[in-house]
Design an enzyme around this catalytic site. Structure first.
Site, PDB file in Angstrom:
ATOM      1  CD  GLN A  46     -29.452 -15.343  -7.896  1.00 26.04           C
ATOM      2  OE1 GLN A  46     -29.174 -15.604  -8.967  1.00 26.04           O
ATOM      3  NE2 GLN A  46     -30.789 -15.012  -7.235  1.00 26.04           N
ATOM      4  CG  PHE A  47     -26.514 -12.907  -1.547  1.00 28.98           C
ATOM      5  CD1 PHE A  47     -27.293 -13.135  -0.382  1.00 28.98           C
ATOM      6  CD2 PHE A  47     -26.929 -11.723  -2.238  1.00 28.98           C
ATOM      7  CE1 PHE A  47     -28.437 -12.239   0.080  1.00 28.98           C
ATOM      8  CE2 PHE A  47     -28.036 -10.982  -1.899  1.00 28.98           C
ATOM      9  CZ  PHE A  47     -28.786 -11.250  -0.824  1.00 28.98           C
ATOM     10  CB  THR A  48     -30.483 -15.424  -2.887  1.00 31.46           C
ATOM     11  OG1 THR A  48     -30.620 -15.719  -4.388  1.00 31.46           O
ATOM     12  CG2 THR A  48     -30.717 -13.879  -2.458  1.00 31.46           C
TER      13      THR A  48
END
Length: 148
Positions: free
Chosen positions: A78-80
């Site tokens: 999850q890059f966010t």
């Protein structure tokens, strides 16, 4: 490297309507790789998560780790988690690692858990994933390898 760890009684992830990973008791881990992360960050977080004592022991105390309860991990990239929100209303993800760094470190994280005898299921890196979970407790812990 940032991780949001949720103690779950069950969790699953779907891609295109098909379940690609699912677990019963354990952790759903949302993992964000930063552009400056290394294998040292991987080792630190994998060890901390594997040893995290947030499951009830025989006395009802949060004193048991994943191995003690025969738990598993559902690991979702999850890059966010590295969103910058100080300016304006649209998050910036410039600090998140590019796929050429993030994929190998995400895979190394999963392997580091497996090497500690923790069963791991995953989503698909970069895919549009639909995650479902039953947060048990609820218990949610946030860890950052840069905040040791």
């Amino acid at each position: 490297m940032r991780a949001v760890i949720q103690r779950v009684s069950q969790a699953s992830v779907k891609v295109d309507g098909q379940i690609v990973g699912q677990i019963q008791k354990g952790f759903m881990v949302l993992l964000g790789v930063h552009q400056e992360d290394t294998l040292e960050d991987v080792a630190y977080l994998a060890k901390k998560i594997a040893k995290l004592r947030v499951f009830e022991d025989e006395n009802g105390k949060m004193n048991a780790a994943l191995a003690d309860v025969k738990g598993s991990v559902l690991s979702i990239s999850q890059f966010t988690l590295h969103a910058e929100t100080k300016k304006g209303n649209r998050p910036s993800f410039i600090q998140a690692a590019r796929p050429e760094l993030a994929i190998p470190l995400y895979e190394a994280f999963n392997q580091a858990l497996i090497d500690q005898a923790i069963p791991v299921q995953t989503g698909i890196f970069g895919a549009d994933m639909k995650c479902e979970l039953v947060n048990d407790g609820p218990v949610t812990i946030i860890m950052d390898s840069k905040q040791r």
